[in-house]
Write an enzyme that holds these catalytic residues in place. Structure first.
Site, PDB file in Angstrom:
ATOM      1  N   SER A  25       0.808  -1.221   0.000  1.00  9.99           N
ATOM      2  CA  SER A  25       0.000   0.000   0.000  1.00  9.99           C
ATOM      3  C   SER A  25       0.842   1.273   0.000  1.00  9.99           C
ATOM      4  O   SER A  25       0.377   2.327  -0.433  1.00  9.99           O
ATOM      5  CB  SER A  25      -0.925   0.010   1.222  1.00  9.99           C
ATOM      6  OG  SER A  25      -0.181  -0.106   2.427  1.00  9.99           O
ATOM      7  N   GLY A  62      -1.964  -4.174   1.404  1.00  5.69           N
ATOM      8  CA  GLY A  62      -2.049  -5.316   2.297  1.00  5.69           C
ATOM      9  C   GLY A  62      -1.099  -6.447   1.972  1.00  5.69           C
ATOM     10  O   GLY A  62      -1.038  -7.442   2.702  1.00  5.69           O
ATOM     11  N   ASN A  90       4.181  -5.003   5.814  1.00 10.56           N
ATOM     12  CA  ASN A  90       3.066  -5.750   6.398  1.00 10.56           C
ATOM     13  C   ASN A  90       3.542  -6.994   7.148  1.00 10.56           C
ATOM     14  O   ASN A  90       2.939  -7.381   8.151  1.00 10.56           O
ATOM     15  CB  ASN A  90       2.058  -6.124   5.307  1.00 10.56           C
ATOM     16  CG  ASN A  90       1.282  -4.914   4.824  1.00 10.56           C
ATOM     17  OD1 ASN A  90       0.783  -4.118   5.616  1.00 10.56           O
ATOM     18  ND2 ASN A  90       1.193  -4.742   3.517  1.00 10.56           N
ATOM     19  N   ASP A 171      -4.218   7.918   9.338  1.00 10.00           N
ATOM     20  CA  ASP A 171      -4.007   6.603   9.941  1.00 10.00           C
ATOM     21  C   ASP A 171      -2.626   6.452  10.570  1.00 10.00           C
ATOM     22  O   ASP A 171      -2.345   5.479  11.280  1.00 10.00           O
ATOM     23  CB  ASP A 171      -4.243   5.481   8.915  1.00 10.00           C
ATOM     24  CG  ASP A 171      -3.261   5.488   7.746  1.00 10.00           C
ATOM     25  OD1 ASP A 171      -2.254   6.222   7.783  1.00 10.00           O
ATOM     26  OD2 ASP A 171      -3.501   4.737   6.782  1.00 10.00           O
ATOM     27  N   HIS A 174       0.391   5.578   6.393  1.00  6.64           N
ATOM     28  CA  HIS A 174       0.635   5.769   4.960  1.00  6.64           C
ATOM     29  C   HIS A 174       0.997   7.214   4.623  1.00  6.64           C
ATOM     30  O   HIS A 174       0.538   8.147   5.285  1.00  6.64           O
ATOM     31  CB  HIS A 174      -0.608   5.349   4.161  1.00  6.64           C
ATOM     32  CG  HIS A 174      -0.938   3.901   4.313  1.00  6.64           C
ATOM     33  ND1 HIS A 174      -1.792   3.434   5.286  1.00  6.64           N
ATOM     34  CD2 HIS A 174      -0.495   2.813   3.627  1.00  6.64           C
ATOM     35  CE1 HIS A 174      -1.873   2.122   5.197  1.00  6.64           C
ATOM     36  NE2 HIS A 174      -1.095   1.708   4.202  1.00  6.64           N
TER      37      HIS A 174
END
Length: 200
Positions: A25, A62, A90, A171, A174
């Site tokens: 991502s 993801g 991740n 968040d 990112h």
């Protein structure tokens, strides 16, 4: 005349250089308009420097190192002239065993080499909450693999973004539009040097 001037900034290649960004991502551009994603912004910056490049967004939100390895053949499709590999964040966030992550990334690089696709590696750091032992196992992965394959390494993809609120989305994970621009500015000199070495 224009070609001669461009040649001062970058090598004049016989054809457009197709670069695929293999990632998650962070490169896919999660939470951003498509034209603000890392591959698009990097392509624009390189073209402004005189490089005739097409950068393909091969990032999947993801994705883990195992996920990228599983989809590699499909993602590469007809192939590419070069690749930027940004994967492992991740794995780290999920606390996966670093040895497994290293093995997966190693196999990705093996397959790229077999296809004669040169690559640049973008590294990742471990989140502080995972502790020093985990970081000591995870973070050296990228330097070790870059040394093994003689590949250029951008040590930390989120340099100047992680923990810097204006450069992150709400968040806290990112990059924002400003964050992507910061990443591109940081990785651009290394990418230019790399591409010049790839030129015939």
């Amino acid at each position: 005349m224009i070609g001669s001037l461009l040649g001062l900034a970058a090598p004049v290649l016989a054809k457009t250089t197709k670069i695929i960004v293999l990632g998650d991502s962070l490169t896919a551009g999660l939470g951003l308009p498509a034209d603000q994603a890392f591959p698009v912004v990097l392509q624009k910056a390189l073209r402004e420097k005189g490089f005739d490049v097409e950068i393909v967004n091969g990032g999947v939100s993801g994705d883990t190192s195992a996920g990228l390895l599983a989809r590699l053949d499909w993602t590469l499709g007809d192939g590419a002239d070069a690749a930027i590999v940004e994967i492992g964040a991740n794995d780290m966030l999920r606390g996966f065993e670093p040895a497994g992550t290293k093995k997966n990334i190693d196999e990705i690089l093996v397959q790229l080499r077999e296809r004669k696709i040169p690559f640049l590696i973008a590294g990742m750091r471990a989140a502080p909450n995972l502790g020093g032992t985990y970081a000591a196992q995870f973070e050296p992965i990228y330097q070790q693999l870059a040394a093994k394959y003689g590949a250029p390494l951008y040590p930390f993809f989120l340099e100047g973004v992680a923990g810097v609120a204006p450069n992150q989305l709400p968040d806290g994970l990112h990059p924002s539009k400003a964050g992507v621009e910061h990443i591109v500015a940081g990785i651009l000199p290394l990418t230019e040097t790399w591409l010049k070495k790839l030129a015939p």
